[in-house]
Design a protein around this motif. Sequence first.
Motif, short mmCIF file in Angstrom:
data_model
loop_
_atom_site.label_atom_id
_atom_site.label_comp_id
_atom_site.label_asym_id
_atom_site.label_seq_id
_atom_site.Cartn_x
_atom_site.Cartn_y
_atom_site.Cartn_z
N LYS A 93 38.38 51.40 50.57
CA LYS A 93 37.89 50.14 49.99
C LYS A 93 38.56 49.85 48.64
O LYS A 93 38.83 48.70 48.31
N ALA A 94 38.80 50.91 47.88
CA ALA A 94 39.47 50.73 46.58
C ALA A 94 40.91 50.25 46.78
O ALA A 94 41.40 49.37 46.08
N ARG A 95 41.58 50.82 47.79
CA ARG A 95 42.97 50.40 48.08
C ARG A 95 43.02 48.91 48.42
O ARG A 95 43.89 48.18 47.97
N GLU A 96 42.08 48.50 49.26
CA GLU A 96 41.99 47.09 49.66
C GLU A 96 41.82 46.20 48.44
O GLU A 96 42.49 45.18 48.29
N ALA A 97 40.91 46.61 47.57
CA ALA A 97 40.61 45.80 46.38
C ALA A 97 41.85 45.69 45.48
O ALA A 97 42.11 44.64 44.89
N ILE A 98 42.61 46.77 45.40
CA ILE A 98 43.82 46.74 44.56
C ILE A 98 44.81 45.73 45.14
O ILE A 98 45.37 44.90 44.41
N LYS A 99 45.00 45.79 46.44
CA LYS A 99 45.93 44.85 47.10
C LYS A 99 45.51 43.42 46.83
O LYS A 99 46.32 42.58 46.48
N LYS A 100 44.22 43.17 46.98
CA LYS A 100 43.70 41.81 46.81
C LYS A 100 43.92 41.29 45.40
O LYS A 100 44.07 40.09 45.19
#
Length: 359
Positions: free
Chosen positions: A47-54
């Motif tokens: 979930k943290a990876r996703e948030a970084i991408k976003k």
Amino acid sequence: MTLVRKNILSVAPYQAGKPIEETKRQLGLKEVIKLASNENPLGPSPKAREAIKKNLTQINRYPDSQSFYLKKKLSRAMNLQGSNIVLGNGSDELVDIIIKTFVEDDENIITADTTFLEYKIISQVNGRQIITVPLGYFKYDLAAIKKKINEKTKLIFISNPNNPTGTYLTRLELEDFMNDLPANVILVLDEAYDTFIDVDDFPNSLKYIDSENVIILKTFSKAYGLAGLRVGYAIVRPEFGAYMERVRQPFNVNLLAQAAAVAALDDRKFLRKTRRVILEGKNYLYDSLNSLGIAYVPSVTNFILIDVARDSVSIFKEMLKYGVIVRDMKQYGLKNFIRVTIGTKKENERFIKVLKKIL
Ligand SMILES: Cc1ncc(COP(=O)(O)O)c(C=O)c1O
């Protein structure tokens, strides 16, 4: 003649765990594992990876200097207010902010002699006297610390659980210690490893925030797997927090770090898996060390202090040749000990194989 401030001359620089890339480069190795800095072996939460991408497209903007969403999420999770939280560029930075906010030139700071090294280093860099008290049986010796408190003592740093020994102070021990602390002393409880606790008598320190001079430190660097982003937080009473906010740099927690930390707090599944992997890994390492007849200090954290009964720097160097990075404990004054971070199953097995070969 030197132009450098006097107290900087005597500071022993912090030695970080050896990075994987550096080891590959220097030793010409292809496969290297790092069990040296108590990081999460599973990587960052998905979930943290996703948030970084976003949030990548936003990094032309300054981060929110108030970290509104992160404070909101954290304070809700703990049933506190946003004013109970001060965020830092890692909890390292909060150690510095606390010293700068509370300790006068002529006041002193107490901690253990074998604990997280930054308490001492940051005190010295700030020109503050630091008094270190020997551990008793690998544990903070609270009675000995109490004897060292004088009218100039302002702060006491306690790493609970303690890095590098993995031991902890129970609720009763801590409450007994706090009972008759002088009113002008602030106790900092650094709980960087609290997520890994697997015992029932660990203190619920949140309940001391209002009634005692207590500051709690926590971090996203360990169980949450975000060491490279640098986010930590202090839990404080609002009055302390307001002054610490004056000392804090306005943009100390970067935009990607804020977004990733918010998302990581939602990733309960990742946290559960992390705990399971660490607890299973710990049992495997205990069993293996027992059967090899190697002594260690039982740990409530994600690392184990191991007595290699030989110069630990040479063990560290030999393990490095096999692509396994551990931490020798020379800088901590434990020259026959290494500290190993619990890794994945595969990493733990490789560590034991190499240790067996060397010893
Ligand atoms: C006891 C303790 N406190 C704080 C830290 C630093 O954490 P952060 O990455 O949040 O600066 C560490 C890191 O090893 C630690 O062991």
